[in-house]
Write an enzyme that holds these catalytic residues in place. Structure first.
Site, short mmCIF file in Angstrom:
data_model
loop_
_atom_site.label_atom_id
_atom_site.label_comp_id
_atom_site.label_asym_id
_atom_site.label_seq_id
_atom_site.Cartn_x
_atom_site.Cartn_y
_atom_site.Cartn_z
N SER A 144 0.86 -1.19 0.00
CA SER A 144 0.00 0.00 0.00
C SER A 144 0.89 1.23 0.00
O SER A 144 2.02 1.18 0.51
CB SER A 144 -0.86 -0.01 1.27
OG SER A 144 -1.42 1.28 1.48
N TYR A 157 -1.61 -0.71 10.14
CA TYR A 157 -1.71 -1.17 8.75
C TYR A 157 -0.46 -0.75 7.96
O TYR A 157 0.12 -1.55 7.22
CB TYR A 157 -2.98 -0.57 8.14
CG TYR A 157 -3.21 -0.88 6.68
CD1 TYR A 157 -3.73 -2.10 6.28
CD2 TYR A 157 -2.94 0.08 5.70
CE1 TYR A 157 -3.97 -2.36 4.93
CE2 TYR A 157 -3.17 -0.17 4.37
CZ TYR A 157 -3.69 -1.39 3.98
OH TYR A 157 -3.91 -1.65 2.65
P1 NDP Z 1 -11.10 -6.44 0.79
O1 NDP Z 1 -11.36 -6.11 2.21
O2 NDP Z 1 -12.10 -6.13 -0.23
O3 NDP Z 1 -10.74 -8.00 0.67
C1 NDP Z 1 -9.83 -8.56 1.57
C2 NDP Z 1 -9.70 -10.02 1.29
O4 NDP Z 1 -8.83 -10.58 2.30
C3 NDP Z 1 -11.02 -10.75 1.36
O5 NDP Z 1 -11.10 -11.70 0.32
C4 NDP Z 1 -10.95 -11.45 2.71
O6 NDP Z 1 -11.65 -12.68 2.65
C5 NDP Z 1 -9.46 -11.70 2.87
N1 NDP Z 1 -9.11 -11.87 4.27
C6 NDP Z 1 -9.17 -10.94 5.26
N2 NDP Z 1 -8.86 -11.50 6.43
C7 NDP Z 1 -8.59 -12.80 6.18
C8 NDP Z 1 -8.23 -13.89 7.01
N3 NDP Z 1 -8.09 -13.79 8.34
N4 NDP Z 1 -8.05 -15.11 6.43
C9 NDP Z 1 -8.21 -15.25 5.10
N5 NDP Z 1 -8.55 -14.25 4.27
C10 NDP Z 1 -8.75 -13.04 4.81
O7 NDP Z 1 -9.68 -5.77 0.44
P2 NDP Z 1 -9.08 -5.20 -0.92
O8 NDP Z 1 -9.46 -6.07 -2.05
O9 NDP Z 1 -9.33 -3.77 -0.94
O10 NDP Z 1 -7.52 -5.37 -0.61
C11 NDP Z 1 -6.72 -6.40 -1.16
C12 NDP Z 1 -5.29 -6.08 -0.81
O11 NDP Z 1 -4.91 -4.83 -1.40
C13 NDP Z 1 -5.04 -5.94 0.69
O12 NDP Z 1 -3.80 -6.50 1.03
C14 NDP Z 1 -5.02 -4.43 0.90
O13 NDP Z 1 -4.26 -4.08 2.02
C15 NDP Z 1 -4.39 -3.96 -0.40
N6 NDP Z 1 -4.69 -2.56 -0.74
C16 NDP Z 1 -5.97 -2.18 -1.03
C17 NDP Z 1 -6.24 -0.87 -1.36
C18 NDP Z 1 -7.62 -0.39 -1.69
O14 NDP Z 1 -7.82 0.82 -1.90
N7 NDP Z 1 -8.62 -1.25 -1.76
C19 NDP Z 1 -5.17 0.16 -1.40
C20 NDP Z 1 -3.87 -0.35 -1.06
C21 NDP Z 1 -3.66 -1.67 -0.75
P3 NDP Z 1 -12.61 -13.26 3.80
O15 NDP Z 1 -13.15 -12.11 4.57
O16 NDP Z 1 -13.60 -14.03 3.00
O17 NDP Z 1 -11.70 -14.15 4.60
#
Ligand code: NDP
Length: 246
Positions: A144, A157
């Site tokens: 990020s 984070y």
């Molecule tokens: P979302 O919150 O939309 O999705 C997060 C995903 O991570 C979900 O599929 C969730 O699945 C999974 N997840 C969370 N906790 C767990 C866990 N304990 N075990 C297994 N899976 C887990 O996030 P984004 O798509 O926005 O983000 C994806 C990546 O990109 C992240 O690493 C985020 O930090 C990074 N990012 C995103 C930005 C943005 O603007 N969106 C900007 C910069 C970085 P489930 O809950 O089903 O387990």
């Protein structure tokens, strides 16, 4: 769509929604078999339906990335079934809370570190031998912009993402003489649940859709890629150099 991933095996964490969901689709579109990991079975099943509709295939793995023994077993299962892994997308992550550092609850800090850092490291440890078996192993770790900009109230984070980037660079340095390529990605602000949690007042329609972001990130899975230990910036659609000595 020029990247051909036919016969390639890709593991994507956080595949149930957001960037991981659309990246799984992009990988499957190009021929990869996707091992889709997340906790939410409904999201994984919807992904599976969409991958099948594209003529692709997936293996669904409902797994909580705080379950370290489960992560170890996943590597073992991939080893038994396929004997290698071509693409790792370490995308799953949690935001925690946006608050002054002194107000962050211990359990929130620990959760962010456990999922984002320890879970990512444990997964790397579990699949590193499998990626080394590939003739074009590719590891893509989601970071990020706050890993660098160190924005107020985002400390847990931001620290977790800085840790991911440094892990990626160390891993890249260890493997630079091999066929494995390890890179981090800054996707930039993207229209997902996490972004809405971070910025509740923001109009999501002003942000790029995760499919648009995934279409750029998928370039890092290219078997022809010859870059390792770098940060790919989606907005700029290019790799950035780390400006640090030595
Ligand atoms: P979302 O919150 O939309 O999705 C997060 C995903 O991570 C979900 O599929 C969730 O699945 C999974 N997840 C969370 N906790 C767990 C866990 N304990 N075990 C297994 N899976 C887990 O996030 P984004 O798509 O926005 O983000 C994806 C990546 O990109 C992240 O690493 C985020 O930090 C990074 N990012 C995103 C930005 C943005 O603007 N969106 C900007 C910069 C970085 P489930 O809950 O089903 O387990």
């Amino acid at each position: 769509m020029t990247i051909n991933l036919n016969g390639r095996l890709a593991l994507v964490t956080g595949a149930s929604r957001g960037i991981g969901y659309f990246l799984s689709l992009e990988l499957a579109k190009r021929g990869a078999h996707v091992i889709a990991v997340a906790r939410t079975v409904g999201g994984l099943e919807e992904l599976d339906d969409n991958i099948k509709a594209l003529g692709g295939s997936a293996t669904l793995v409902p797994l909580d990335l705080t379950d370290m023994a489960g992560i170890d077993r996943l590597g073992g299962s991939i080893h038994e079934r396929w004997g290698k892994l071509d693409i790792l997308v370490a995308n799953a992550g949690v935001l925690g809370t946006i608050s002054p550092i002194g107000h962050v609850e211990a359990k929130t800090f620990e959760k962010v570190m456990t999922v984002n850092v320890t879970g990512t490291w444990r997964l790397i440890r579990s699949v590193d031998p499998l990626l080394r078996q590939s003739d074009a192993g590719r590891a893509i770790l989601l970071s990020s912009g706050v890993a660098h900009s160190a924005r107020a109230f985002w400390a847990p984070y931001a620290a977790s993402k800085a840790a991911i980037e440094v892990m990626a660079r160390s891993w890249a340095d260890e493997t630079k003489a091999m066929k494995l390529r390890v890179n981090s990605v800054n996707p930039g602000a993207t229209r997902t649940a996490m972004r809405a949690q971070a910025m509740p007042g923001e109009d999501p329609e002003t942000l790029p859709h995760p499919q648009e972001v995934a279409e750029k990130i998928v370039a890092l899975a290219d078997p022809a890629l010859n870059v390792t230990g770098k940060l790919f910036d989606v907005r700029e659609n290019r790799f950035l150099d780390y400006c640090m000595p030595g």
